[in-house]
Design an enzyme around this catalytic site. Structure first.
Site, short mmCIF file in Angstrom:
data_model
loop_
_atom_site.label_atom_id
_atom_site.label_comp_id
_atom_site.label_asym_id
_atom_site.label_seq_id
_atom_site.Cartn_x
_atom_site.Cartn_y
_atom_site.Cartn_z
N ASP A 236 35.98 40.02 39.32
CA ASP A 236 37.06 40.85 39.87
C ASP A 236 37.89 41.42 38.73
O ASP A 236 38.18 42.62 38.69
CB ASP A 236 37.93 39.99 40.80
CG ASP A 236 39.09 40.77 41.41
OD1 ASP A 236 38.85 41.91 41.84
OD2 ASP A 236 40.21 40.24 41.43
N TYR B 192 37.46 32.01 45.42
CA TYR B 192 37.79 32.86 46.56
C TYR B 192 37.55 32.15 47.89
O TYR B 192 38.18 32.47 48.89
CB TYR B 192 36.92 34.13 46.54
CG TYR B 192 37.53 35.28 45.78
CD1 TYR B 192 37.70 35.23 44.40
CD2 TYR B 192 37.91 36.43 46.45
CE1 TYR B 192 38.24 36.29 43.72
CE2 TYR B 192 38.45 37.51 45.77
CZ TYR B 192 38.61 37.43 44.41
OH TYR B 192 39.14 38.49 43.74
N ASP C 136 37.29 35.00 28.20
CA ASP C 136 38.38 35.58 27.40
C ASP C 136 37.82 36.47 26.30
O ASP C 136 38.29 37.58 26.06
CB ASP C 136 39.31 34.49 26.86
CG ASP C 136 38.59 33.32 26.22
OD1 ASP C 136 37.34 33.24 26.31
OD2 ASP C 136 39.27 32.47 25.60
N LYS D 290 33.36 30.24 31.61
CA LYS D 290 34.40 29.54 30.85
C LYS D 290 33.92 28.10 30.69
O LYS D 290 34.57 27.14 31.12
CB LYS D 290 35.74 29.65 31.61
CG LYS D 290 36.94 29.13 30.85
CD LYS D 290 37.38 30.02 29.70
CE LYS D 290 38.47 29.34 28.90
NZ LYS D 290 38.84 30.08 27.68
#
Ligand code: IPM
Ligand code: MG
Length: 358
Positions: A245, A142, A221, A189
């Site tokens: 988010d 971001y 995931d 991740k």
């Protein structure tokens, strides 16, 4: 107590829903002898229209001088053509960064009265689901460098995290888990991203300080899948800005309605930024049909975390429950046999209930 609260109604449905949360705060103040001074300012598109920028230095300074900030929603089609650096969302991101509110709490609980709105299989929805997603809010992709090639045909967005940013967020997660059911799930991740490997190392290193908290790690995931397969396994989840988010919208869907979901963004002190997690809903703006409960429940979090008024916070939450118990629903959560009410009427009902409870 005396407190100054900056209100940032923002765009489209923002002013309608913030007005209802202010009714709830006024009811609390009237019953408990508190005095809340509101300082209303513009953010997002409203600020672009008035001042040409989505967040002015004066507004940010007012927020940083207040005890707490209550926000509605920003953005919408009116400002879609505005260049990226001045978009309404940029005002919100600059506000979060400028207030230093790096920890975003997004609780996900199924309101039993709305269980029918949960899209999960009935046997899963019937289980006790009570999760807090703690999203890092002032770092990650971001706030990294962005670029576009001269021909416009390639682009980059940089993801960056420092150990310090991860650690201060994780600490709130460990403390929160300790005060709840003792389970912390860190989402990353790390099989692909270097930021995530630093994330996992940092969180793992801190676990030694919290032997009473059970720490697990999930790839994002898999976490997205586990949230719909077995949501009851989660207590507190910590994750980066982008993953948070996405997962918090998923958790909102599980809870039945985006319109019900509050959030609190906190930094090192008690000052916080409180906002519903939904957007500005341009399609229903100005029609008095928006659901103000996400904003009212955000005001409850404001009372709890910034003003340390736990009894009052609990009363606001209980008032929302009893209005739902009595069968009142805005359009987004309405079902057969319930009484449909508008945004302002929902605000009146909750405020009256707060007065009855306190
Ligand atoms: C949220 C929103 C914002 C975000 C947008 C409006 C910039 O989606 O608060 O979840 O991505 O943080
Ligand atoms: Mg979002």
């Amino acid at each position: 107590m005396q407190a100054t609260i900056v209100t940032l109604p923002g765009d489209y449905i923002g002013p309608e829903i913030v007005a209802q949360a202010v009714k709830a705060l006024d009811a609390v103040a009237a019953r408990c002898g508190h005095s809340f001074a509101y300082d209303e300012r513009k953010l997002g598109g409203a600020s672009i229209d008035a001042f040409g920028v989505p967040l002015t230095d004066e507004t940010l300074a007012a927020c940083n001088a207040a005890d707490a900030v209550l926000m509605g929603s920003v953005g919408g089609p009116k400002w879609d053509a505005v260049e990226a650096a001045r978009r309404p969302e940029k005002g919100l991101l600059a506000l979060r960064k400028g207030m230093g509110v790096y920890a975003n709490l997004r609780p996900c609980r199924i309101h039993r009265q709305l269980a029918a709105a949960c899209p999960l299989r009935a046997d899963i929805a019937a289980q006790d689901i009570d999760i807090v997603i703690l999203r890092e809010l002032t770092g990650d992709i971001y706030f990294g460098r962005r670029s576009r090639s001269e021909d416009g045909q390639s682009a980059t967005d940089e993801m960056a995290y420092s150990a310090m940013e991860i650690e201060r967020l994780a600490r709130i997660g460990f403390e929160l888990a300790r005060a709840r059911r003792g389970k912390l799930c860190s989402v990353d991740k790390a099989n692909v991203l270097e930021c995530s490997r630093l994330w996992r190392e940092t969180v793992t290193r801190m676990a030694g300080e919290y032997p009473d908290v059970e720490l697990t790690h999930l790839y994002v995931d898999n976490a997205a899948m586990q949230l719909i397969l077995r949501p009851q396994q989660f207590d507190v989840m910590i994750t980066g800005n982008l993953f948070g988010d996405i997962l918090s919208d998923e958790s909102a869907a599980i809870a039945g309605s985006l319109g019900m979901m509050p959030s609190a963004s906190l930094g090192d002190g008690t000052r916080g930024l409180y906002e519903p997690i939904h957007g500005s809903a341009p399609d229903i703006a100005g029609q008095d049909v928006a659901n103000p409960l996400g904003t009212i429940l955000s005001a409850a979090l404001l009372l709890r975390h910034s003003l340390k008024l736990e009894r009052e916070a609990a009363a606001v939450e209980a008032a929302v429950q009893s209005v739902l118990d009595a069968g009142y629903r805005t359009a987004d959560i309405w079902s057969e046999g319930c009484t449909r009410v508008g945004c302002a009427q929902m605000g009146d009902l909750v405020a009256a209930q707060i007065e009855a409870l306190l």
